[in-house]
Design an enzyme around this catalytic site. Structure first.
Site, PDB file in Angstrom:
ATOM      1  CG  HIS A 190      -9.348   4.592   2.012  1.00  0.00           C
ATOM      2  ND1 HIS A 190      -9.367   5.827   2.581  1.00  0.00           N
ATOM      3  CD2 HIS A 190      -8.375   3.930   2.657  1.00  0.00           C
ATOM      4  CE1 HIS A 190      -8.436   5.913   3.510  1.00  0.00           C
ATOM      5  NE2 HIS A 190      -7.819   4.777   3.569  1.00  0.00           N
ATOM      6  CD  GLU A 235      -5.318   2.806   6.919  1.00  0.00           C
ATOM      7  OE1 GLU A 235      -4.844   3.713   7.624  1.00  0.00           O
ATOM      8  OE2 GLU A 235      -6.309   2.945   6.178  1.00  0.00           O
ATOM      9  CG  HIS A 255       1.376   8.229   3.525  1.00  0.00           C
ATOM     10  ND1 HIS A 255       1.181   7.225   2.606  1.00  0.00           N
ATOM     11  CD2 HIS A 255       0.595   7.907   4.587  1.00  0.00           C
ATOM     12  CE1 HIS A 255       0.322   6.339   3.079  1.00  0.00           C
ATOM     13  NE2 HIS A 255      -0.043   6.724   4.293  1.00  0.00           N
ATOM     14  CE1 TYR A 291      -1.962  10.803   4.576  1.00  0.00           C
ATOM     15  CE2 TYR A 291      -1.855  11.679   6.796  1.00  0.00           C
ATOM     16  CZ  TYR A 291      -1.817  10.612   5.930  1.00  0.00           C
ATOM     17  OH  TYR A 291      -1.661   9.344   6.415  1.00  0.00           O
ATOM     18  CG  HIS A 339      -5.197   6.907  10.590  1.00  0.00           C
ATOM     19  ND1 HIS A 339      -5.149   6.139   9.455  1.00  0.00           N
ATOM     20  CD2 HIS A 339      -6.456   7.398  10.658  1.00  0.00           C
ATOM     21  CE1 HIS A 339      -6.309   6.161   8.843  1.00  0.00           C
ATOM     22  NE2 HIS A 339      -7.109   6.906   9.539  1.00  0.00           N
ATOM     23  CG  ASP A 390      -1.041   7.169   8.584  1.00  0.00           C
ATOM     24  OD1 ASP A 390      -0.291   6.835   7.658  1.00  0.00           O
ATOM     25  OD2 ASP A 390      -2.096   6.571   8.853  1.00  0.00           O
ATOM     26  CG  HIS A 432      -0.732   2.721  11.017  1.00  0.00           C
ATOM     27  ND1 HIS A 432      -1.891   2.257  11.594  1.00  0.00           N
ATOM     28  CD2 HIS A 432      -1.128   3.610  10.062  1.00  0.00           C
ATOM     29  CE1 HIS A 432      -2.929   2.849  11.019  1.00  0.00           C
ATOM     30  NE2 HIS A 432      -2.491   3.666  10.088  1.00  0.00           N
ATOM     31  CG  ASP A 447      -1.707   2.867   4.147  1.00  0.00           C
ATOM     32  OD1 ASP A 447      -2.116   2.226   5.125  1.00  0.00           O
ATOM     33  OD2 ASP A 447      -1.606   4.107   4.144  1.00  0.00           O
TER      34      ASP A 447
HETATM   35 FE1  FEO Z   1      -3.402   5.008   8.428  1.00  0.00          FE
HETATM   36 FE2  FEO Z   1      -1.204   5.519   5.832  1.00  0.00          FE
HETATM   37  O1  FEO Z   1      -2.315   4.557   6.977  1.00  0.00           O
END
Ligand code: FEO
Length: 399
Positions: free
Chosen positions: A23, A79, A222, A191, A144, A163, A77, A81
């Site tokens: 994004h 989100e 990640h 990041y 996040h 995250d 989380h 991903d």
């Molecule tokens: Fe806030 Fe990797 O998602």
């Protein structure tokens, strides 16, 4: 190949070698969506992966245990991903409860049809025993998203940090002692700058609370897992959270017929003083992801644009819009640029952005030239560079 973090605790995520745009974030080294699994008397999966890669997640889990043996799927989380493959996972793990906090349940229910999911809502007082492992939870709002939380296994001193402490960094290896530290720290910084910087204050509070935990390993959602250099990444976060300034001047600009570029070059020459790092980025070749990374630890910014259609060049507007959103703290700044016939154009528009970003403006008016910089204006730009270098040293050494 099974990837074991600790005895009976596995990585079951997906390494995304090909992603280059997350994004808007330029992910030059790809990424990974880390999911984990604990095999005990009861079996738990921690987090999931993007929807597109659900079949890889299921295959990795199935290498360790049958899907119908999974008791818990923890969502730290919402989100996509990390939650995108939950619909497939929850359908496949027919006996699993979805473990999350109340805010996360609400968010998941907006993204997915959760009517058939068995939710187990947890808070910070909750504990889930898997046998010899216990799952405990810490809410980490805005690190996040509002529903974000950490999961911690005290018996293993293992923190699943979602995250936080992550990096967009695809590797076949999974641990910090298996990869070049300069690369992983660079990706961790990029990041932080692009994903977390806006929430620095909240993340600072999270770190303070997490300091009470005995941690031997940090497994983010990640990138690589921290098992050797925990002190390095935690100390780096402490600096990044306050945007700690180095003696560094950051110049970024776009130019039309090289007049603004000449001003940038003159500022650069003036700023090149002992003990000062000067970075100069033409936005034609530097993307906003790299720029955010440069901003976090600079003391002073010099931002340039010629006047175009009574305003600034689109790449400068894009960069400032992005940086304003990330809200870097405690930066001093100046604006510069050329104009033809509209003096209150590009450089003045930059001043407005710098004011909105709460920068300390080092001059009331931008440094400008009409069409082409004269020798006098170039000399002025060089002197401005010297002033910026002095200010960068003052700021960096005052902290
Ligand atoms: Fe806030 Fe990797 O998602």
């Amino acid at each position: 190949m099974k990837v074991e973090l600790k005895k009976d605790i596995y990585w079951v995520g997906y390494t995304d070698w090909d992603i280059r745009d997350f994004h808007g974030y330029r992910t030059s080294r790809g990424s990974s969506y880390n999911a984990y699994m604990i095999k005990d008397e009861k079996i738990a999966v921690i987090d999931s992966v993007k929807a597109l890669y659900a079949k890889h997640l299921l295959a990795n889990i199935a290498m360790i245990a049958a899907l119908d043996k999974v008791d818990y799927v923890v969502c730290n989380h919402a989100e996509p991903d990390h939650s995108g493959s939950l619909p497939v996972l929850m359908e496949a793990c027919v006996n699993a409860e979805l473990v999350c906090n109340a805010k996360c349940q609400k968010t998941l229910s907006m993204y997915y049809d959760t009517a058939k999911w068995k939710f187990k809502i947890v808070d910070e007082a909750s504990q889930i025993s898997l046998g010899s492992h216990t799952l405990t939870f810490m809410n980490t709002p805005m690190a996040h998203w509002p529903e974000s939380m950490f999961t911690y296994i005290p018996e293993e001193k293992l923190l699943f940090s979602m995250d936080a402490f992550g990096q967009h960094y695809a590797r076949s290896e999974h641990f910090d002692d298996e990869v070049p530290m300069d690369e992983v720290m660079q990706e961790a910084k990029t990041y932080y700058a692009n994903i977390i910087m806006l929430y620095g204050k909240q993340v600072g509070k999270v770190l303070e609370r997490a300091a009470g935990l005995d941690i031997e390993m940090i497994a983010p959602s990640h990138g690589i897992i921290w098992r050797k250099n925990l002190g390095t990444i935690i100390e780096a976060y402490k600096r990044w959270i306050v945007c700690k300034a180095e003696p560094k001047v950051l110049i970024f600009f776009d130019s039309m017929w090289k007049s603004t570029e000449k001003l940038a070059d003159a500022i650069y020459e003036g700023a090149r003083q002992d003990g000062v790092c000067v970075k100069k980025h033409d936005l034609k070749s530097t993307n906003i992801t790299e720029l955010a990374d440069e901003v976090i630890d600079c003391a002073v910014m010099a931002v340039g644009s010629p006047t175009l259609n009574k305003g600034m060049m689109p790449k400068v507007a894009q960069a400032l819009t992005y940086l304003k959103g990330l809200a870097p703290e405690s930066k001093a700044a100046v604006a510069f640029g050329s104009y033809g016939w509209a003096k209150k154009g590009g450089a003045h528009a930059i001043m407005e952005y710098l004011t909105a970003m709460n920068c300390e403006l080092l001059s009331e008016e931008p440094l400008q030239c009409q069409f082409v910089p004269t020798e006098e204006v170039l000399q002025e730009a060089t002197e401005l560079g010297e002033k910026l270098a002095k200010k960068a040293l003052e700021i960096a050494h005052a902290k």
